[in-house]
Design a protein around this motif. Structure first.
Motif, PDB file in Angstrom:
ATOM      1  N   LEU A 413       0.744  -0.987  -0.074  1.00  0.00           N
ATOM      2  CA  LEU A 413       0.061  -0.020  -0.014  1.00  0.00           C
ATOM      3  C   LEU A 413       0.954   1.410   0.004  1.00  0.00           C
ATOM      4  O   LEU A 413       0.533   2.292  -0.853  1.00  0.00           O
ATOM      5  CB  LEU A 413      -1.011  -0.178   1.079  1.00  0.00           C
ATOM      6  CG  LEU A 413      -1.994  -0.976   1.295  1.00  0.00           C
ATOM      7  CD1 LEU A 413      -2.834  -1.020   2.593  1.00  0.00           C
ATOM      8  CD2 LEU A 413      -3.237  -0.732  -0.055  1.00  0.00           C
ATOM      9  N   ASP A 414       2.149   1.101   0.709  1.00  0.00           N
ATOM     10  CA  ASP A 414       2.830   2.378   0.880  1.00  0.00           C
ATOM     11  C   ASP A 414       3.351   2.705  -0.485  1.00  0.00           C
ATOM     12  O   ASP A 414       3.813   3.870  -0.693  1.00  0.00           O
ATOM     13  CB  ASP A 414       3.877   2.197   1.800  1.00  0.00           C
ATOM     14  CG  ASP A 414       3.411   2.168   3.285  1.00  0.00           C
ATOM     15  OD1 ASP A 414       2.293   2.962   3.378  1.00  0.00           O
ATOM     16  OD2 ASP A 414       4.028   1.727   4.485  1.00  0.00           O
ATOM     17  N   ASN A 415       3.888   1.443  -1.125  1.00  0.00           N
ATOM     18  CA  ASN A 415       4.559   1.676  -2.529  1.00  0.00           C
ATOM     19  C   ASN A 415       3.659   2.163  -3.677  1.00  0.00           C
ATOM     20  O   ASN A 415       4.185   2.986  -4.551  1.00  0.00           O
ATOM     21  CB  ASN A 415       5.223   0.329  -2.866  1.00  0.00           C
ATOM     22  CG  ASN A 415       6.321   0.031  -2.034  1.00  0.00           C
ATOM     23  OD1 ASN A 415       7.009   1.050  -1.283  1.00  0.00           O
ATOM     24  ND2 ASN A 415       6.579  -1.563  -1.659  1.00  0.00           N
ATOM     25  N   VAL A 416       2.495   1.695  -3.613  1.00  0.00           N
ATOM     26  CA  VAL A 416       1.367   1.901  -4.867  1.00  0.00           C
ATOM     27  C   VAL A 416       0.883   3.223  -4.553  1.00  0.00           C
ATOM     28  O   VAL A 416       0.589   3.897  -5.561  1.00  0.00           O
ATOM     29  CB  VAL A 416       0.395   0.829  -4.905  1.00  0.00           C
ATOM     30  CG1 VAL A 416      -0.504   1.137  -5.945  1.00  0.00           C
ATOM     31  CG2 VAL A 416       1.261  -0.598  -5.362  1.00  0.00           C
ATOM     32  N   PHE A 417       0.256   3.412  -3.473  1.00  0.00           N
ATOM     33  CA  PHE A 417      -0.331   4.751  -3.135  1.00  0.00           C
ATOM     34  C   PHE A 417       0.458   5.612  -2.400  1.00  0.00           C
ATOM     35  O   PHE A 417       0.649   6.074  -0.992  1.00  0.00           O
ATOM     36  CB  PHE A 417      -1.631   4.637  -2.377  1.00  0.00           C
ATOM     37  CG  PHE A 417      -2.438   3.426  -3.151  1.00  0.00           C
ATOM     38  CD1 PHE A 417      -3.209   3.812  -4.230  1.00  0.00           C
ATOM     39  CD2 PHE A 417      -2.539   2.170  -2.656  1.00  0.00           C
ATOM     40  CE1 PHE A 417      -4.015   2.965  -4.976  1.00  0.00           C
ATOM     41  CE2 PHE A 417      -3.310   1.201  -3.321  1.00  0.00           C
ATOM     42  CZ  PHE A 417      -3.991   1.517  -4.188  1.00  0.00           C
ATOM     43  N   LYS A 418       1.645   6.353  -2.914  1.00  0.00           N
ATOM     44  CA  LYS A 418       2.610   7.253  -2.422  1.00  0.00           C
ATOM     45  C   LYS A 418       1.881   8.769  -2.337  1.00  0.00           C
ATOM     46  O   LYS A 418       2.205   9.407  -1.494  1.00  0.00           O
ATOM     47  CB  LYS A 418       3.814   7.242  -3.127  1.00  0.00           C
ATOM     48  CG  LYS A 418       4.404   5.908  -3.223  1.00  0.00           C
ATOM     49  CD  LYS A 418       5.568   5.878  -4.120  1.00  0.00           C
ATOM     50  CE  LYS A 418       6.441   4.683  -4.104  1.00  0.00           C
ATOM     51  NZ  LYS A 418       7.553   4.640  -4.944  1.00  0.00           N
ATOM     52  N   ASP A 419       1.072   9.256  -3.356  1.00  0.00           N
ATOM     53  CA  ASP A 419       0.918  10.548  -3.415  1.00  0.00           C
ATOM     54  C   ASP A 419      -0.546  10.829  -2.910  1.00  0.00           C
ATOM     55  O   ASP A 419      -1.500  10.358  -2.960  1.00  0.00           O
ATOM     56  CB  ASP A 419       0.587  10.904  -5.209  1.00  0.00           C
ATOM     57  CG  ASP A 419       0.673  12.532  -5.383  1.00  0.00           C
ATOM     58  OD1 ASP A 419       0.345  13.106  -4.301  1.00  0.00           O
ATOM     59  OD2 ASP A 419       0.648  12.880  -6.500  1.00  0.00           O
ATOM     60  N   GLN A 420      -0.753  11.963  -2.396  1.00  0.00           N
ATOM     61  CA  GLN A 420      -1.958  12.485  -1.487  1.00  0.00           C
ATOM     62  C   GLN A 420      -3.049  12.796  -2.559  1.00  0.00           C
ATOM     63  O   GLN A 420      -4.214  12.480  -2.468  1.00  0.00           O
ATOM     64  CB  GLN A 420      -1.683  13.900  -0.864  1.00  0.00           C
ATOM     65  CG  GLN A 420      -3.131  14.385  -0.036  1.00  0.00           C
ATOM     66  CD  GLN A 420      -3.513  13.483   0.946  1.00  0.00           C
ATOM     67  OE1 GLN A 420      -2.913  12.932   1.778  1.00  0.00           O
ATOM     68  NE2 GLN A 420      -4.802  13.477   0.866  1.00  0.00           N
TER      69      GLN A 420
END
Length: 647
Positions: A413-420
């Motif tokens: 989740l941290d790697n795929v969804f990095k941008d606000q």
């Protein structure tokens, strides 16, 4: 001179002897041990006394045309006297026993035979000869029938349409080797149907049930029959109708219908439709449990567990979800173990919906499956970009509720969804309940955008708090998105608002106490609105169990000043020593998983929060308390666990 024959206690051969007018009668009677003559007893009697012996024991002498014939001996009488083996049975050879020296002077005694002779004489006098003959003969015929059945090589099963009771032998000869290899697995599935269903007559019906279940595997297929059965299942409007349709087909297969239309697909569809129809009418829990304990429903679930290795990934997902809705956390313990075992072998075939539904089913049933959740975490990390917001919220909640580690999932989740900018908040009034996942570029070059509703954001926030992973980048983006939704009004009139408020309230306090360095706590005005919604009576009405009352009563015997239901920020401590800052938590069954007894996520979160607030925490678990006998042992147990914290 006439010939008198004696049936020597079960021997087919007769011993001839001579009778003279003035001579004495000599004959030898052999004592029988399983049909073998061992020693001889000699009797002497005179001709003038022969007329007094119309009957000798069970021997009778009749005269025809002035001549005496051979004595008529009834077989049942010989068996009653113990002078021959049971009717229609072969003699069993036994090892010859040595004669005891203590019985050397009693060779001429046979009191047991004499006693039975007296009993026979009494039976004849009372006119009950026919009754005794029927009783002995019936018993002999039954033994003969059993022996005949054991000699048959090809066994046949007699089906009782009403009770599913069968007459079979213990050994079943199978032509299909693969089906024979599957017997151990079928027996395991049969063992899952506990709940006292097979306690009575267990020995008589177990092998029969195993053979019955084996009829539904390894069969040829008939596509038309399978489609027709599936259509009938889908068209059924109630859970009772679905069960009736499937039960009738199972009975037909038991009678010889081949090929069987009861396929793994139809089994999964039937159980799934039963659960869906229960949900449609909001069936009460008591009615669901009563429905689940029916014989036909137990048979259906048992067959499904047997055929589970043949189910597709979607079928396993549907079965897991359906069992959680039908039985809740009160039934299907061994069945869920079986689902976990098979799901691990097919986890690579799971899509995002399968992963979320299986994890959610185990969590809602409070059923721990550590090995399965490790595999689910890995699979979810591989296909993380395919999850919709609802599936992500459900999956994270399941891991947090069961307190299962989810490092692979959280890293993905941290790697795929990095941008606000990948996170958006939509209104709860949106017609789509699952949320949306938007891919701007079909080639995957642009980032994936997730559109959460407010409830999903609150669910994810609580999950990260329970997992103790609030320093993750994904949580940061979720929390910022939630703060941006503050313009949406929070009320205390609806259940969904209360649930959302309580989850956000707990997450916010964890940020203030455990992760104060992140400086992510809500603004004071928003926090006040959420706190007011979370304090409503409907949500916070507390029920004190009898277990808590019993422990609290014994606490006063310690001589300490305990305060019950002490409020500590977002939580309520069961019993507290305020001056010493000792918190005693009285944890009932709902604080632990039902199969492994490990603490659940909400229990771990509460303990961690109380400890982070500077309190020493002591726990009294329901499992430990049940092992104690009497108030003396219980009071001593309390003193032992508190000795390190109080003087």
């Amino acid at each position: 001179m006439e010939v008198l024959s004696s049936a020597l206690l079960g021997e087919a051969c007769l011993k001839p002897f001579i009778i003279n007018d003035k001579s004495s009668l000599k004959f030898s009677l052999g004592r029988i041990t399983n049909g073998v003559l061992e020693r001889k007893l000699e009797f002497r009697c005179f001709l003038r006394n022969c007329e007094n012996y119309g009957k000798i024991g069970s021997f009778s002498v009749k005269a025809v045309d002035g001549k005496q014939q051979e004595p008529q001996v009834d077989d049942w009488k010989l068996e009653f006297l113990g002078k021959r083996r049971p009717l229609s049975s072969d003699p069993i050879k036994k090892k010859k026993l040595e004669k005891s020296r203590l019985l050397a002077d009693t060779d001429g005694m046979d009191w047991c035979v004499r006693a039975r002779k007296v009993a026979l004489k009494s039976i004849d006098d009372r006119g009950m000869t026919r009754v005794m003959e029927n009783m002995v003969s019936r018993k002999a015929k039954k033994k003969s029938k059993n022996k005949k059945n054991k000699s048959i090589v090809d066994k046949k099963v007699k089906v009782d349409d009403e009770d599913f009771d069968f007459d079979t032998d213990d050994e079943i000869e199978m032509d299909n080797i693969s089906r024979l290899d599957n017997m151990d697995h079928i027996r395991k599935a049969v063992g899952m149907l506990g709940d006292g269903m097979f306690e009575e007559k267990k020995k008589e019906t177990m092998e029969t049930f195993v053979q019955r279940l084996s009829q539904f595997s390894g069969q040829p297929s008939d596509r038309r029959k399978e489609v027709n059965l599936n259509r009938m299942i889908v068209d059924a409007q109630t859970a009772e109708e679905v069960l009736e349709v499937v039960s009738e087909m199972i009975v037909s297969v038991g009678k010889g219908l081949s090929p069987s239309p009861v396929t793994p697909l139809n089994l999964a569809t039937a159980i799934h439709r039963i659960a869906k129809n229960m949900e449609k009418v909001s069936m009460m829990e008591t009615r669901r449990l009563a429905f689940a304990r029916q014989r036909d429903m137990s048979m259906l679930v048992g067959i499904a567990m047997t055929a589970l290795p043949e189910f597709s990934a979607q079928g396993i997902s549907n079965i897991a979800w359906a069992l959680s809705k039908i039985g809740g956390d009160l039934l299907y313990m061994t069945e869920m173990d079986r689902v976990a075992e098979i799901a691990m072998t097919k986890v690579d075939e799971f899509n995002s919906q399968n992963v979320a539904n299986v994890a959610g089913a185990f969590a809602s049933m409070r059923h721990s499956a550590p090995d399965l959740f490790v595999e689910l975490s890995k699979r979810a990390s591989e296909i993380i970009h395919t999850f919709c917001p609802q599936e992500l919220a459900q999956l994270l909640w399941a891991f947090a509720f069961l307190n299962e580690p989810a490092n692979c999932l959280l890293d993905a989740l941290d790697n795929v969804f990095k941008d606000q900018n990948q996170f958006q908040c939509r209104s709860n009034k949106d017609s789509s309940s699952d949320g949306e996942i938007i891919v701007a570029d079909s080639e995957g070059l642009d980032p994936v955008i997730l559109r959460f509703n407010r409830d999903q954001l609150g669910n994810i926030a609580w999950s990260y708090a329970a997992l103790g992973e609030m320093n993750r980048n994904f949580f940061f983006n979720v929390w910022k998105t939630l703060q941006n939704c503050e313009e949406e009004r929070i009320t205390d009139q609806y259940r969904e608002d209360v649930m959302f408020a309580s989850q956000v309230y707990l997450a916010n306090h964890c940020l203030k106490v455990e992760y104060s360095h992140l400086q992510l706590a809500l603004r004071s005005d928003v926090e006040e609105i959420i706190a007011r919604a979370g304090r409503t009576r409907r949500f916070n009405q507390k029920v004190t169990s009898s277990f808590q009352k019993e422990v609290a009563r014994l606490l006063y015997s310690t001589g300490l000043e305990w305060v019950r239901e002490y409020a500590l920020d977002a939580y309520t401590i069961d019993a507290a020593l305020i001056d010493k800052k000792v918190a005693l938590e009285i944890d009932g069954p709902t604080h632990f998983s039902r199969n492994l007894g490990v603490p659940l996520g909400h229990t771990v979160l509460k303990r961690r929060y109380i400890s982070a607030s500077g309190w020493d925490i002591v726990s009294v678990s329901h499992q430990e308390w049940q092992k104690l006998e009497g108030s003396v042992e219980q009071e001593e147990h309390l003193r032992q666990i508190l000795k390190d914290y109080v003087g």
